[in-house]
Design a protein around this motif. Structure first.
Motif, PDB file in Angstrom:
ATOM      1  N   GLY A  61     -60.064 -24.737  18.498  1.00  0.00           N
ATOM      2  CA  GLY A  61     -59.420 -24.260  17.293  1.00  0.00           C
ATOM      3  C   GLY A  61     -57.905 -24.377  17.387  1.00  0.00           C
ATOM      4  N   SER A  62     -57.242 -24.090  16.272  1.00  0.00           N
ATOM      5  CA  SER A  62     -55.784 -24.208  16.197  1.00  0.00           C
ATOM      6  C   SER A  62     -55.291 -23.460  14.970  1.00  0.00           C
ATOM      7  N   ARG A  63     -54.061 -23.003  15.028  1.00  0.00           N
ATOM      8  CA  ARG A  63     -53.450 -22.406  13.835  1.00  0.00           C
ATOM      9  C   ARG A  63     -52.974 -23.494  12.860  1.00  0.00           C
ATOM     10  N   HIS A  64     -52.937 -24.743  13.292  1.00  0.00           N
ATOM     11  CA  HIS A  64     -52.508 -25.841  12.428  1.00  0.00           C
ATOM     12  C   HIS A  64     -53.610 -26.230  11.452  1.00  0.00           C
ATOM     13  N   CYS A  94     -64.074 -24.883  14.691  1.00  0.00           N
ATOM     14  CA  CYS A  94     -63.086 -24.479  13.686  1.00  0.00           C
ATOM     15  C   CYS A  94     -62.157 -25.657  13.366  1.00  0.00           C
ATOM     16  N   PHE A  95     -60.920 -25.689  13.866  1.00  0.00           N
ATOM     17  CA  PHE A  95     -60.066 -26.857  13.661  1.00  0.00           C
ATOM     18  C   PHE A  95     -60.787 -28.113  14.141  1.00  0.00           C
ATOM     19  N   GLY A  96     -61.491 -28.014  15.259  1.00  0.00           N
ATOM     20  CA  GLY A  96     -62.240 -29.161  15.772  1.00  0.00           C
ATOM     21  C   GLY A  96     -63.308 -29.633  14.806  1.00  0.00           C
ATOM     22  N   HIS A  97     -63.983 -28.684  14.174  1.00  0.00           N
ATOM     23  CA  HIS A  97     -64.979 -28.981  13.138  1.00  0.00           C
ATOM     24  C   HIS A  97     -64.316 -29.739  11.986  1.00  0.00           C
ATOM     25  N   GLN A  98     -63.154 -29.273  11.586  1.00  0.00           N
ATOM     26  CA  GLN A  98     -62.469 -29.849  10.436  1.00  0.00           C
ATOM     27  C   GLN A  98     -61.883 -31.220  10.740  1.00  0.00           C
ATOM     28  N   ILE A  99     -61.308 -31.395  11.934  1.00  0.00           N
ATOM     29  CA  ILE A  99     -60.681 -32.686  12.251  1.00  0.00           C
ATOM     30  C   ILE A  99     -61.734 -33.775  12.426  1.00  0.00           C
ATOM     31  N   LEU A 131     -71.824 -15.062  14.047  1.00  0.00           N
ATOM     32  CA  LEU A 131     -70.744 -15.462  14.944  1.00  0.00           C
ATOM     33  C   LEU A 131     -69.416 -14.972  14.370  1.00  0.00           C
ATOM     34  N   ASN A 132     -68.432 -14.844  15.230  1.00  0.00           N
ATOM     35  CA  ASN A 132     -67.107 -14.475  14.750  1.00  0.00           C
ATOM     36  C   ASN A 132     -66.435 -15.656  14.054  1.00  0.00           C
ATOM     37  N   ALA A 133     -65.739 -15.352  12.984  1.00  0.00           N
ATOM     38  CA  ALA A 133     -64.997 -16.361  12.216  1.00  0.00           C
ATOM     39  C   ALA A 133     -63.533 -15.962  12.135  1.00  0.00           C
ATOM     40  N   TRP A 134     -62.685 -16.955  11.962  1.00  0.00           N
ATOM     41  CA  TRP A 134     -61.257 -16.733  11.704  1.00  0.00           C
ATOM     42  C   TRP A 134     -60.717 -18.018  11.079  1.00  0.00           C
ATOM     43  N   HIS A 135     -60.817 -18.118   9.750  1.00  0.00           N
ATOM     44  CA  HIS A 135     -60.349 -19.340   9.097  1.00  0.00           C
ATOM     45  C   HIS A 135     -60.145 -19.108   7.609  1.00  0.00           C
ATOM     46  N   ARG A 136     -59.237 -19.900   7.072  1.00  0.00           N
ATOM     47  CA  ARG A 136     -59.123 -20.060   5.623  1.00  0.00           C
ATOM     48  C   ARG A 136     -59.451 -21.487   5.234  1.00  0.00           C
ATOM     49  N   ASP A 137     -58.950 -22.455   5.979  1.00  0.00           N
ATOM     50  CA  ASP A 137     -59.316 -23.848   5.726  1.00  0.00           C
ATOM     51  C   ASP A 137     -60.806 -24.042   5.990  1.00  0.00           C
ATOM     52  N   ILE A 180     -60.788 -11.127  18.326  1.00  0.00           N
ATOM     53  CA  ILE A 180     -60.673 -11.018  16.865  1.00  0.00           C
ATOM     54  C   ILE A 180     -59.823  -9.812  16.499  1.00  0.00           C
ATOM     55  N   ASP A 181     -60.056  -8.678  17.166  1.00  0.00           N
ATOM     56  CA  ASP A 181     -59.249  -7.487  16.925  1.00  0.00           C
ATOM     57  C   ASP A 181     -57.774  -7.780  17.212  1.00  0.00           C
ATOM     58  N   GLY A 182     -57.512  -8.499  18.304  1.00  0.00           N
ATOM     59  CA  GLY A 182     -56.143  -8.852  18.638  1.00  0.00           C
ATOM     60  C   GLY A 182     -55.515  -9.788  17.620  1.00  0.00           C
ATOM     61  N   LEU A 183     -56.283 -10.759  17.120  1.00  0.00           N
ATOM     62  CA  LEU A 183     -55.757 -11.647  16.086  1.00  0.00           C
ATOM     63  C   LEU A 183     -55.396 -10.880  14.821  1.00  0.00           C
ATOM     64  N   MET A 184     -56.218  -9.920  14.460  1.00  0.00           N
ATOM     65  CA  MET A 184     -55.899  -9.129  13.269  1.00  0.00           C
ATOM     66  C   MET A 184     -54.610  -8.344  13.474  1.00  0.00           C
ATOM     67  N   ARG A 185     -54.392  -7.873  14.687  1.00  0.00           N
ATOM     68  CA  ARG A 185     -53.179  -7.103  14.975  1.00  0.00           C
ATOM     69  C   ARG A 185     -51.936  -7.977  15.073  1.00  0.00           C
ATOM     70  N   THR A 186     -52.077  -9.208  15.617  1.00  0.00           N
ATOM     71  CA  THR A 186     -50.897 -10.033  15.903  1.00  0.00           C
ATOM     72  C   THR A 186     -50.620 -11.103  14.860  1.00  0.00           C
ATOM     73  N   ARG A 187     -51.670 -11.624  14.228  1.00  0.00           N
ATOM     74  CA  ARG A 187     -51.483 -12.709  13.255  1.00  0.00           C
ATOM     75  C   ARG A 187     -51.923 -12.344  11.847  1.00  0.00           C
ATOM     76  N   GLY A 188     -52.749 -11.307  11.733  1.00  0.00           N
ATOM     77  CA  GLY A 188     -53.388 -11.041  10.457  1.00  0.00           C
ATOM     78  C   GLY A 188     -52.508 -10.382   9.417  1.00  0.00           C
ATOM     79  N   LYS A 189     -51.623  -9.470   9.837  1.00  0.00           N
ATOM     80  CA  LYS A 189     -50.830  -8.708   8.887  1.00  0.00           C
ATOM     81  C   LYS A 189     -49.956  -9.623   8.037  1.00  0.00           C
ATOM     82  N   GLY A 190     -50.085  -9.495   6.733  1.00  0.00           N
ATOM     83  CA  GLY A 190     -49.317 -10.326   5.812  1.00  0.00           C
ATOM     84  C   GLY A 190     -49.914 -11.693   5.567  1.00  0.00           C
ATOM     85  N   LEU A 191     -50.970 -12.039   6.321  1.00  0.00           N
ATOM     86  CA  LEU A 191     -51.617 -13.336   6.181  1.00  0.00           C
ATOM     87  C   LEU A 191     -53.017 -13.176   5.606  1.00  0.00           C
TER      88      LEU A 191
END
Length: 225
Positions: A61-64, A94-99, A131-137, A180-191
């Motif tokens: 996966g990737s944030r890109h 995730c990103f790998g699936h998409q690319i 399964l856990n997810a974390w994506h918009r794309d 996932i909990d950490g992503l919500m705390r560090t990247r999720g707010k405002g996103l």
């Protein structure tokens, strides 16, 4: 069997110090399956010399976004097409699936219905898997060479199978609940909208099927070709 991990992004520093980076997570996920691993930081333009340098490839996966203009995107697409042509197995997450989908002629977009976060249920050809997810794309149009093998109402192309050559998955079996909990705390707010994160938080701690998916990924890599 040597699996090359093609690293396309990084976990947040504050989380990776405790939980490891993406290659570490995949090695934990696939521990005990008989694999050895070698990581290539393709995000930094560190590519294998040949698609035959390893017995199979796993794209992280990737944030890109795969549709963004990063130097590694086009060479990675070329590598994917080369591996496909030469029947070297590829797994994308995730990103790998998409690319992989984009490289093979599919379409990836920022989804207008927003984010999928946390424990998410998918229909794998009649078998429910969480399964856990974390994506918009997401993949909004699958390539002609791909068979859709998992979906739900939010994500139509949640897993794609390209005969014996590639298996790709939108969800993150390598992401444990604490990550996932950490992503919500560090990247999720405002996103990510607060209500989506609150709903995901309530589901954390429930059983999921990451171990079953690890077995499925291992079987894909090991099958006869």
């Amino acid at each position: 069997m040597l699996i090359g991990i093609l690293q396309t992004g990084e976990a947040p520093d504050v989380l990776s110090a405790e939980m490891g980076d993406y290659p570490d997570m995949f090695q934990r996920l696939l521990d005990g399956q008989g694999f050895e691993f070698r990581t290539f930081r393709v995000v930094d333009m560190e590519f294998p010399a040949s698609v035959h340098d390893c017995d199979g490839w796993l794209i992280t996966g990737s944030r890109h976004g795969v549709y963004e203009d990063h130097p590694f995107i086009r060479p990675l697409e070329e590598f994917i097409r080369k591996a496909y042509a030469e029947h070297v197995p590829v797994v994308g997450i995730c990103f790998g699936h998409q690319i992989v989908a984009q490289a093979m002629g599919g379409k990836v977009e920022r989804f207008d219905k927003g984010w999928a976060v946390g424990p998410t249920s998918y229909d794998f050809n009649g078998e429910p898997i969480t399964l856990n997810a974390w994506h918009r794309d997401q993949v909004t149009a699958a390539p002609e060479t791909a068979e859709v093998v998992a979906s739900n109402e939010f994500c139509e192309n949640a897993a794609l199978l390209y005969d014996t050559r590639a298996f790709t998955l939108q969800a993150h079996p390598e992401f444990r609940d604490e990550f996932i909990d950490g992503l919500m705390r560090t990247r999720g707010k405002g996103l990510v909208p607060d209500d989506r994160m609150e709903a995901a938080q309530e589901k954390l701690g429930q059983p999921n099927d990451a171990a079953r998916m690890a077995h499925r990924i291992a079987e894909f890599f090991k099958q006869a070709r």
